[in-house]
Structure formats: structure tokens, C-alpha cells
Write a protein that holds these residues in place. Structure first.
Motif, PDB file in Angstrom:
ATOM      1  N   SER A 140      -2.469 -39.197   1.156  1.00 27.38           N
ATOM      2  CA  SER A 140      -2.500 -38.452   2.047  1.00 27.38           C
ATOM      3  C   SER A 140      -2.586 -37.871   3.186  1.00 27.38           C
ATOM      4  O   SER A 140      -2.543 -37.216   3.155  1.00 27.38           O
ATOM      5  N   GLU A 141      -3.549 -38.563   3.889  1.00 23.97           N
ATOM      6  CA  GLU A 141      -3.847 -39.167   5.218  1.00 23.97           C
ATOM      7  C   GLU A 141      -1.970 -38.643   5.797  1.00 23.97           C
ATOM      8  O   GLU A 141      -2.162 -38.354   6.362  1.00 23.97           O
ATOM      9  N   GLU A 142      -1.761 -40.134   5.070  1.00 27.04           N
ATOM     10  CA  GLU A 142      -0.008 -40.469   5.740  1.00 27.04           C
ATOM     11  C   GLU A 142       0.943 -38.982   5.102  1.00 27.04           C
ATOM     12  O   GLU A 142       1.370 -38.758   6.806  1.00 27.04           O
ATOM     13  N   VAL A 143       0.857 -37.841   4.405  1.00 25.02           N
ATOM     14  CA  VAL A 143       1.899 -36.975   4.643  1.00 25.02           C
ATOM     15  C   VAL A 143       1.192 -36.017   5.499  1.00 25.02           C
ATOM     16  O   VAL A 143       1.563 -35.370   5.678  1.00 25.02           O
ATOM     17  N   MET A 144      -0.164 -36.085   5.794  1.00 20.21           N
ATOM     18  CA  MET A 144      -0.548 -35.180   6.455  1.00 20.21           C
ATOM     19  C   MET A 144      -0.245 -34.835   8.270  1.00 20.21           C
ATOM     20  O   MET A 144      -0.120 -34.336   8.660  1.00 20.21           O
ATOM     21  N   ARG A 145       0.484 -36.107   8.229  1.00 24.62           N
ATOM     22  CA  ARG A 145       0.490 -36.773   9.814  1.00 24.62           C
ATOM     23  C   ARG A 145       1.723 -36.246   9.646  1.00 24.62           C
ATOM     24  O   ARG A 145       2.441 -36.585  11.087  1.00 24.62           O
ATOM     25  N   SER A 146       2.636 -36.602   8.632  1.00 25.56           N
ATOM     26  CA  SER A 146       4.236 -35.779   8.872  1.00 25.56           C
ATOM     27  C   SER A 146       4.397 -34.692   9.249  1.00 25.56           C
ATOM     28  O   SER A 146       3.560 -33.910   9.338  1.00 25.56           O
ATOM     29  N   THR A 147       5.811 -34.741  10.091  1.00 27.97           N
ATOM     30  CA  THR A 147       6.157 -33.372  10.908  1.00 27.97           C
ATOM     31  C   THR A 147       7.328 -33.065   9.877  1.00 27.97           C
ATOM     32  O   THR A 147       7.540 -33.457   9.524  1.00 27.97           O
ATOM     33  N   VAL A 148       6.929 -31.938  10.456  1.00 30.73           N
ATOM     34  CA  VAL A 148       8.449 -30.711   9.779  1.00 30.73           C
ATOM     35  C   VAL A 148       8.720 -30.179  10.565  1.00 30.73           C
ATOM     36  O   VAL A 148       7.693 -29.416  11.723  1.00 30.73           O
ATOM     37  N   ALA A 149      10.055 -29.744  10.859  1.00 26.29           N
ATOM     38  CA  ALA A 149      10.112 -28.830  11.200  1.00 26.29           C
ATOM     39  C   ALA A 149      10.226 -26.502  11.284  1.00 26.29           C
ATOM     40  O   ALA A 149      10.417 -26.837   9.670  1.00 26.29           O
ATOM     41  N   LEU A 150       9.637 -26.629  11.755  1.00 28.73           N
ATOM     42  CA  LEU A 150      10.054 -25.037  11.317  1.00 28.73           C
ATOM     43  C   LEU A 150      10.525 -23.805  12.339  1.00 28.73           C
ATOM     44  O   LEU A 150      11.128 -23.851  13.198  1.00 28.73           O
ATOM     45  N   GLU A 151      10.911 -23.116  11.331  1.00 30.46           N
ATOM     46  CA  GLU A 151      12.186 -21.763  11.625  1.00 30.46           C
ATOM     47  C   GLU A 151      11.527 -20.584  11.742  1.00 30.46           C
ATOM     48  O   GLU A 151      10.914 -20.267  10.914  1.00 30.46           O
ATOM     49  N   ALA A 152      11.828 -19.641  12.368  1.00 32.82           N
ATOM     50  CA  ALA A 152      11.127 -18.443  12.556  1.00 32.82           C
ATOM     51  C   ALA A 152      12.853 -17.659  12.423  1.00 32.82           C
ATOM     52  O   ALA A 152      13.021 -17.658  13.162  1.00 32.82           O
ATOM     53  N   ALA A 159       9.704 -10.875  10.856  1.00 31.98           N
ATOM     54  CA  ALA A 159       9.941 -12.166  11.145  1.00 31.98           C
ATOM     55  C   ALA A 159       9.188 -13.169   9.790  1.00 31.98           C
ATOM     56  O   ALA A 159       8.064 -13.591   9.285  1.00 31.98           O
ATOM     57  N   ARG A 160       9.938 -14.329   9.364  1.00 30.05           N
ATOM     58  CA  ARG A 160       9.958 -14.911   8.178  1.00 30.05           C
ATOM     59  C   ARG A 160       9.773 -16.842   8.610  1.00 30.05           C
ATOM     60  O   ARG A 160      10.578 -17.002   9.925  1.00 30.05           O
ATOM     61  N   LEU A 161       8.368 -17.117   8.674  1.00 27.42           N
ATOM     62  CA  LEU A 161       7.926 -19.034   9.733  1.00 27.42           C
ATOM     63  C   LEU A 161       8.152 -19.991   7.547  1.00 27.42           C
ATOM     64  O   LEU A 161       7.975 -20.103   7.070  1.00 27.42           O
ATOM     65  N   SER A 162       9.662 -20.664   8.225  1.00 22.68           N
ATOM     66  CA  SER A 162       9.486 -21.316   6.853  1.00 22.68           C
ATOM     67  C   SER A 162       9.697 -22.979   7.348  1.00 22.68           C
ATOM     68  O   SER A 162      10.123 -23.742   8.882  1.00 22.68           O
ATOM     69  N   ALA A 163       9.762 -23.968   6.333  1.00 21.28           N
ATOM     70  CA  ALA A 163      10.348 -25.103   6.816  1.00 21.28           C
ATOM     71  C   ALA A 163      11.008 -25.988   5.758  1.00 21.28           C
ATOM     72  O   ALA A 163      11.029 -25.376   4.372  1.00 21.28           O
ATOM     73  N   ARG A 164      11.490 -26.645   5.851  1.00 20.54           N
ATOM     74  CA  ARG A 164      12.565 -27.460   5.142  1.00 20.54           C
ATOM     75  C   ARG A 164      13.068 -26.177   3.956  1.00 20.54           C
ATOM     76  O   ARG A 164      12.887 -26.894   2.620  1.00 20.54           O
ATOM     77  N   GLY A 165      13.231 -24.980   4.633  1.00 24.93           N
ATOM     78  CA  GLY A 165      13.995 -24.744   3.379  1.00 24.93           C
ATOM     79  C   GLY A 165      12.694 -22.950   2.650  1.00 24.93           C
ATOM     80  O   GLY A 165      13.610 -22.485   2.027  1.00 24.93           O
ATOM     81  N   LYS A 166      12.051 -23.521   3.059  1.00 24.29           N
ATOM     82  CA  LYS A 166      11.095 -23.139   2.227  1.00 24.29           C
ATOM     83  C   LYS A 166       9.747 -21.752   2.903  1.00 24.29           C
ATOM     84  O   LYS A 166       9.631 -22.234   4.024  1.00 24.29           O
ATOM     85  N   THR A 167      10.508 -20.716   2.720  1.00 24.60           N
ATOM     86  CA  THR A 167       9.748 -19.743   3.372  1.00 24.60           C
ATOM     87  C   THR A 167       8.066 -19.826   3.376  1.00 24.60           C
ATOM     88  O   THR A 167       6.978 -19.565   1.808  1.00 24.60           O
ATOM     89  N   LEU A 168       7.437 -19.391   4.428  1.00 20.38           N
ATOM     90  CA  LEU A 168       5.532 -19.651   4.381  1.00 20.38           C
ATOM     91  C   LEU A 168       4.898 -18.926   4.518  1.00 20.38           C
ATOM     92  O   LEU A 168       4.767 -18.020   3.652  1.00 20.38           O
ATOM     93  N   PHE A 169       5.562 -17.836   5.463  1.00 17.40           N
ATOM     94  CA  PHE A 169       4.294 -17.024   5.668  1.00 17.40           C
ATOM     95  C   PHE A 169       5.622 -15.486   6.494  1.00 17.40           C
ATOM     96  O   PHE A 169       6.760 -16.110   7.114  1.00 17.40           O
ATOM     97  N   VAL A 170       4.890 -14.608   6.897  1.00 13.49           N
ATOM     98  CA  VAL A 170       5.640 -13.504   6.963  1.00 13.49           C
ATOM     99  C   VAL A 170       4.344 -13.368   8.533  1.00 13.49           C
ATOM    100  O   VAL A 170       3.859 -13.148   8.815  1.00 13.49           O
ATOM    101  N   ILE A 204       1.071 -14.370  12.425  1.00 13.15           N
ATOM    102  CA  ILE A 204       1.214 -14.885  10.824  1.00 13.15           C
ATOM    103  C   ILE A 204       0.176 -13.778  10.910  1.00 13.15           C
ATOM    104  O   ILE A 204      -0.555 -13.595  11.003  1.00 13.15           O
ATOM    105  N   ARG A 205       0.912 -13.021  10.073  1.00 14.19           N
ATOM    106  CA  ARG A 205       0.559 -11.698   8.900  1.00 14.19           C
ATOM    107  C   ARG A 205      -0.461 -11.960   8.044  1.00 14.19           C
ATOM    108  O   ARG A 205      -1.385 -11.572   7.321  1.00 14.19           O
ATOM    109  N   HIS A 206       1.085 -12.924   6.726  1.00 11.51           N
ATOM    110  CA  HIS A 206       0.273 -12.884   6.023  1.00 11.51           C
ATOM    111  C   HIS A 206       0.986 -14.219   5.119  1.00 11.51           C
ATOM    112  O   HIS A 206       2.615 -14.182   5.613  1.00 11.51           O
ATOM    113  N   PRO A 207       0.634 -14.689   3.832  1.00 13.49           N
ATOM    114  CA  PRO A 207       1.636 -15.615   3.280  1.00 13.49           C
ATOM    115  C   PRO A 207       2.459 -14.580   2.948  1.00 13.49           C
ATOM    116  O   PRO A 207       2.134 -13.745   2.690  1.00 13.49           O
TER     117      PRO A 207
END
Length: 315
Positions: free
Chosen positions: A225-237, A268-279, A293-296
């Protein structure tokens, strides 16, 4: 420390270290036999409850084996599933042969258990696969046990595989124990084969060993889990632009200016790896553009809101 004498020995050593050391054959067989003998009465009771008529369940054999050999004696027609547990993703590989499937299907649908059933020499039907899955669930549940001896299997058992999928399913190599259970009526008999890595069987045999392996598993999960939490992802708005007809879109020209909708800045939509996360709400802070960020993101609500304009248009 001595090194293996040949590439084959080196490969065998690496595989055993990856999938678990094998135990003493007598110790493994004793542990498997104790587990199977406890499970047989429970399995017979469970199957009789599902079928409404009694079937005979008995222990045919306990053998030291390898995991990939799980389907080696099942013939051309069989069903297979792999059940995971808290300590292993392949804690139990279950295979039911065609005669056992035929017995279960015939008995379940009112066939006379005193008469021979027609052998299955073709691909399994969906009903036969469903019945195989039911048998696998009963076997896994009976062998799972409870308390300190529990295998902690992830139940219900996954849906059975058959045909090419079952024959080509990759089984991870490792030392195993094979438990062969007989399912029979006065006229016919078939088998369900249970193949389990020896590390899983031995862990369930001794509560102290089981506790140690669980602690080790928890440690590895925390480290992973620690290794996963340190991994990086690209955010897109992104911001919604406008709702246009295909005709309007076809008429676009180079240099044409398109207006944003009035609510676009707050959608606006915030997404990572093609999955929308927040409005989010689009804005600017100094010389930099920002999103707040307004809400999930709620996919269900978004679907309903997308339908509203179309519904209003039809009205």
C-alpha cells in the motif's frame, strides 16, 4: 550456502521460493486427510439439501501433487474454478469431471438416481456450468472450516469455467496436495478434485503458523500500500464546452470561436487514467489557472442530469 548444481535446479529453487516451500509428504497428506474427513459429511449434507435427494460423497484419494496437474485426470469435458483466500490468490483449484456433472444435473432436475445417466461428450451448457458452480461452492464451503482451522476462503466461489477457457487457464506452479472426492449414485459415479498449495494446507494445520503467516501477509499488504501511495498519476482537468448538433459540428471552420456555456466554469472535471474523480470550479490565481474541488463525481447523477435536457426537449 550452497548453490544449485544446474539451471533446472536453480529454476526449481526459484519457483519453490516464489510459491511456497513444500512440506514433508507424510505431514502434508495427514493435514489434507484431516481436512477432507471433516468436510465430507458437511458436503454430503449440503449437496443433499440442494438436490432434495441423497447423493453419496466419499474420499477417494489424498496425493502429493503440483498445482498445474489439477485438471490432468479430468478428461476432455470438465469445469474448473479457482478460489482465493486472505493468504493466497489460488488457495483452492476445483475441477469436476463430466460424470459428476451429469449426475448432479440429472438428480437436480428430477432424474431417477437408480438409473444410469447419459454421459456428457460435448461442451457444457450454461445450466451445467451453473450446476458445477453450485457444487464448487458447496465443496469450498465444506473445506473452508471455521475458527483457527479456517482457510479464510473468499466465498462465494467464482463462476465455473469450461471448454477452451478451462483448459487454457494458467495455474501457477507450486507444490500441492490433491484431494479426490467421489460423488455417486447407485448407478453412476464421478469425481471432484481439489488441489491446494501445500503452504495453504500446512498454514491451516497449525494456528501458530497461520498467525505468523497472517502477520507476514499484513506486513506485505501494508508495504504494498505504501508503494502504491507513492506512485504518480497524471491529472487532467476538462470543462464542458457546449451541446451542439452534428450538423453544427460539421459546419465548423478554421478560426471559428465557440462560446462556453454559462455553467461551464463551475462544471470542470478532474480525472486520472481516464476515470473522472471530482467536479471542480475553474478559476485563476495570479498568473496560474486553477481548479477548486466542489464535490466527488457521481456517475449516476451525471447520467440523470444528461437525460434532463433530452426529456425537456421531448416535452
Amino acid at each position: 550456502m550452497t548453490s544449485p548444481g544446474s539451471p533446472a535446479e536453480a529454476r526449481s529453487l526459484i519457483i519453490e521460493r516464489l510459491v511456497g516451500d513444500s512440506g514433508e509428504a507424510a505431514q502434508v497428506i495427514d493435514a489434507g486427510r484431516a481436512m477432507a474427513e471433516r468436510a465430507v459429511p458437511l458436503l454430503q449434507k449440503g449437496l443433499t439439501g440442494e438436490l432434495g435427494v441423497p447423493v453419496i460423497v466419499d474420499l477417494k484419494a489424498i496425493q502429493v501433487s503440483r498445482v498445474p496437474e489439477a485438471r490432468s485426470r479430468a478428461g476432455d469435458t470438465f469445469a474448473l474454478t479457482v478460489v482465493g483466500s486472505s493468504v493466497s490468490s489460488d488457495a483452492m483449484t476445483l475441477v469436476i469431471d463430466a460424470p459428476a456433472i451429469a449426475i448432479m444435473v440429472c438428480t437436480l432436475f428430477g432424474g431417477d438416481p437408480d438409473l444410469p445417466v447419459s454421459p456428457i461428450e460435448r461442451d457444457l451448457s450454461q445450466i451445467e456450468i451453473d450446476v458445477s458452480t453450485m457444487v464448487f461452492q458447496q465443496v469450498a464451503q465444506a473445506l473452508n472450516g471455521s475458527g483457527k482451522r479456517s482457510l479464510d476462503l473468499r466465498l462465494p466461489a467464482p463462476r465455473a469455467m469450461s471448454g477452451t477457457e478451462a483448459k487454457r487457464h494458467v495455474l501457477r506452479d507450486g507444490a500441492a496436495i490433491r484431494i479426490v472426492l467421489g460423488i455417486s449414485t447407485p448407478a453412476d459415479s464421478g469425481t471432484v478434485t481439489v488441489t491446494m498449495p501445500q503452504r495453504v494446507v500446512l498454514a491451516s494445520r497449525d494456528s501458530a503458523v497461520a498467525a505468523g503467516e497472517n502477520d507476514q501477509g499484513a506486513s506485505w499488504r501494508a508495504r504494498f500500500s505504501e508503494e502504491v501511495m507513492r506512485s504518480t498519476v497524471a491529472l487532467e482537468a476538462t470543462m464542458p464546452l457546449a451541446r451542439l448538433t452534428l450538423g453544427d459540428l460539421a459546419g465548423f471552420e478554421i478560426g471559428q470561436v465557440i462560446e462556453f456555456e454559462e455553467t461551464a466554469q463551475s462544471q470542470a472535471r478532474l480525472s486520472a487514467r481516464g476515470k473522472t474523480l471530482f467536479v471542480c470550479e475553474f478559476g485563476k490565481l495570479g498568473q496560474n489557472y486553477t481548479v477548486r474541488i466542489r464535490h466527488p463525481y457521481d456517475a449516476g447523477q451525471d447520467f440523470i442530469e444528461a437525460l434532463m435536457p433530452a426529456s425537456a426537449g421531448r416535452a
